[in-house]
Structure formats: structure tokens, C-alpha cells
Write an enzyme that holds these catalytic residues in place. Structure first.
Site, PDB file in Angstrom:
ATOM      1  N   GLU A  84       0.816  -1.210   0.000  1.00 58.13           N
ATOM      2  CA  GLU A  84       0.000   0.000   0.000  1.00 58.13           C
ATOM      3  C   GLU A  84       0.850   1.262   0.000  1.00 58.13           C
ATOM      4  O   GLU A  84       0.751   2.102  -0.874  1.00 58.13           O
ATOM      5  CB  GLU A  84      -0.919   0.011   1.232  1.00 58.13           C
ATOM      6  N   CYS A 239       6.314   6.266  -7.959  1.00 60.47           N
ATOM      7  CA  CYS A 239       6.221   7.573  -8.620  1.00 60.47           C
ATOM      8  C   CYS A 239       5.573   8.632  -7.737  1.00 60.47           C
ATOM      9  O   CYS A 239       6.100   9.743  -7.579  1.00 60.47           O
ATOM     10  CB  CYS A 239       5.492   7.457  -9.961  1.00 60.47           C
ATOM     11  N   HIS A 292       0.510   7.670 -13.456  1.00 57.73           N
ATOM     12  CA  HIS A 292       1.912   8.038 -13.254  1.00 57.73           C
ATOM     13  C   HIS A 292       2.040   9.540 -13.066  1.00 57.73           C
ATOM     14  O   HIS A 292       1.215  10.324 -13.559  1.00 57.73           O
ATOM     15  CB  HIS A 292       2.756   7.591 -14.458  1.00 57.73           C
ATOM     16  N   HIS A 304      11.517  11.611 -12.334  1.00 58.58           N
ATOM     17  CA  HIS A 304      10.463  10.721 -11.857  1.00 58.58           C
ATOM     18  C   HIS A 304      11.043   9.368 -11.488  1.00 58.58           C
ATOM     19  O   HIS A 304      12.197   9.057 -11.783  1.00 58.58           O
ATOM     20  CB  HIS A 304       9.360  10.570 -12.913  1.00 58.58           C
TER      21      HIS A 304
END
Length: 335
Positions: A84, A239, A292, A304
Site C-alpha cells: 500500500e 512515482c 503516473h 520521476h
């Protein structure tokens, strides 16, 4: 009249008892808070689904480098959908449920529509502490780790290592010398950090408002760091964990997930992009679900943390693989 009053009082007491013993309120009253007692706690979608290779992340203390460096690509890929988020040393959580050696918690300071208190997930109970003494220091100024990772020491000279902790970890300050800062830990008393690894603030509101340049400079510290699904630490980011953590370190709390980050802040036309703006990418040629996020660094490029096969890196955001999925930008800072 007296009989009427007694009947009314009895009825009122019954209603109050029903209210306080109803399942919703009983659950709320049983919720308890605790503090993360390991350098990085990893939260899972369910208890007891971790593999043998995940053992270094389930213990107390944890060994994050052993865990992340021991996994092959396929083993890292398995984590997608099974983890998570992560919580850092000293972070406050609310315990919602316990099942055997596991607890379902929500991590404060990680906004999500999934729970009003924070981001939910399961973690080993052994990685939590009540931290009663630690709680008493929460009004103190705090030392925030600004290096990608930093060592806590048992002594002010830094001769005896205690624990390696992550960027953005915040611990209450007890004392400060020329070269070191004495901080309180959740369950192991006072320890020391090198001053070069931290900044000290009285409150989060005292963290200076960042410029886009500040955000980009901080983000570039992590170039080359391997991606980790659900990661929010200097041992590995996903990300949105990357963008959430960079902003948090500069005193700005944004949502934890990219799909939610894309719904807040100020929409920015592509022609007006500035350093530090967040760039979003979505399925169905940019019109579907956001999956993303990256940070704009100028000249058509973004920094990123792309996926399990790569590291934090710089790419052209309009390059094939990204450009066709570009779904807009958001700004969370204002000059």
C-alpha cells in the site's frame, strides 16, 4: 409530573447508551494511536502475504538495503498490488484492527480518499510502539533528515551507529551542539544525528516555502535510486511516493497517490509549465485513469521514479511512452 420526568430521563439514558455502544462508535472509541518503531515500515494490502524474501522488511529493526537489493526484477514486480505505502520512523498511526501479529493502521499525513485519518494498510505489530515518552516531546522543535539517508548514533561524536533512517524522517530535538543534534526516538531513548544531515524547525509551518528550483534540487538527490512500489523513503520510491515525499520535506502536504494528486493543486496549461509542477499520465491516450506522475525540471524534461525495472531518472516528458499519455499538470506552490 415527577413520573413524566423519570420516564423521560430513562428514555434519554437509553438513547445515549445505544449511541455510545453502537458498532460505529464502539469501533471509534477502541481506535488507538501508536508510532512507527523502525526506520521504514511497509504497509501491505493484507496480513500474512509477505514472502520469505521480504523478511528484512518485517522485522524490528528492519534492513531496507538487504531487502531491496536482494530482489530480482520479477520479485520486485510481485510487490505491485500487494503493498500500500510506507511510513517513516516516528510517524504517528492510528490502529484500526488487529489480527494475530498484524495491525491495520492508517498513516497520518498521507492524504487519501480511502480514509479520513490517512493512508491505510497492514503492518507487523512488532514495528509499532505506544511511545508514551516519545509523545511527550511532540511539541519540541524537530530535526528533519535532509540527506537521502542518515545514521542515528548512540553518541554525539558519531562513533557508534544505532540505525540508518530515511530522508524526511522527523524526530523531536532535545539538545543541539556545534556538530550534532540530540533527538528522542520512539522507544529507544535519546540518540544523535549529525547536523550536516538535518534541518531543525520549530513547527512544520516554519519550513520555508519552496521555489520550484528548491523542489528540483531536492528531487535530484535521488537520481539512480531504484524504484520500489509503495516506497516513500530514501531507500526507494514509487512515482507518487517520490513527489509526495519531496513536497512534504518542504512543508507542503499533497495527496499520496498520483490519481489524487492530479485532482488538486492548480491546473497549469502546458505552455506555462514551471519548475516543480507535477506532470500526469493516464491510460487511453491521456483521457483515462491517471497512473503516473513526474516533476517538471525545465526544457521539456521531468524527474520521476518510473517502474520496477528502473531508477529515479530524468526523461523528456513528451518522449514516446509518455507523450501520448500526457494528461495535464498541477501546481502546488505559488510565488
Amino acid at each position: 409530573m415527577k413520573k413524566w420526568k423519570r420516564c423521560f430521563t430513562a428514555f434519554l439514558c437509553f438513547c445515549m447508551m445505544f449511541f455510545f455502544l453502537s458498532p460505529v462508535n464502539a469501533k471509534t472509541s477502541n481506535d488507538e494511536t501508536a508510532y512507527v518503531d523502525v526506520s521504514v515500515a511497509t504497509l501491505w494490502t493484507k496480513p500474512n502475504i509477505a514472502r520469505d524474501i521480504d523478511s528484512p522488511s518485517l522485522s524490528n529493526p528492519v534492513d531496507m538495503w538487504e531487502w531491496t537489493k536482494s530482489m530480482a526484477y520479477e520479485e520486485k514486480l510481485w510487490l505491485v498490488g500487494n503493498l500500500e505505502t510506507q511510513a517513516l520512523y516516528g510517524m504517528k498511526v492510528t490502529i484500526l484492527e488487529k489480527r494475530g501479529d498484524w495491525a491495520k493502521v492508517v498513516v497520518h499525513g498521507q492524504p487519501t480518499p480511502r480514509h479520513p485519518l490517512g493512508y491505510p494498510g497492514w503492518m507487523p505489530i512488532r514495528q509499532l510502539t505506544k511511545g508514551n515518552a516519545f509523545a511527550q516531546f511532540q511539541s519540541n522543535p524537530f530535526a528533519q533528515v535532509t540527506s537521502p539517508t542518515a545514521w542515528l548514533y548512540k553518541d554525539p561524536k558519531g562513533s557508534h551507529k544505532f540505525m540508518e533512517i530515511s530522508f524526511n524522517t522527523r524526530l523531536p530535538v532535545i539538545h543541539s551542539t556545534k556538530n550534532a543534534v540530540k533527538v528522542m526516538t520512539p522507544s529507544d531513548g535519546a540518540k544523535w544525528l549529525k547536523k550536516e544531515d538535518v534541518q531543525i524547525f520549530r513547527t512544520e509551518a516554519d519550513i520555508p516555502a519552496p521555489t520550484g528550483e528548491d523542489l528540483v534540487k531536492t528531487a535530484k538527490q535521488f537520481l539512480g535510486l531504484p524504484y520500489l512500489w509503495a516506497g516513500t523513503s530514501g531507500f526507494g520510491f514509487d512515482c507518487s511516493g517520490f513527489t509526495h515525499t519531496i513536497y512534504k520535506a518542504h512543508g507542503i502536504t499533497i495527496p499520496r497517490d498520483s490519481s489524487v494528486q492530479a485532482q488538486f493543486g492548480t491546473p497549469v496549461p502546458e505552455s506555462e509549465l514551471q519548475l516543480g509542477d507535477l506532470l500526469f499520465f493516464a491510460y487511453n491516450n491521456g483521457k483515462g485513469r491517471v497512473h503516473h506522475v513526474g516533476m517538471y525540471i525545465g526544457n521539456g524534461k521531468m524527474i520521476h521514479s518510473p517502474n520496477s525495472s528502473t531508477t529515479v531518472r530524468i526523461d523528456d516528458y513528451r518522449a514516446p511512452g509518455y507523450g501520448e499519455e500526457f494528461a495535464g499538470a498541477r501546481r502546488y506552490i505559488h510565488k
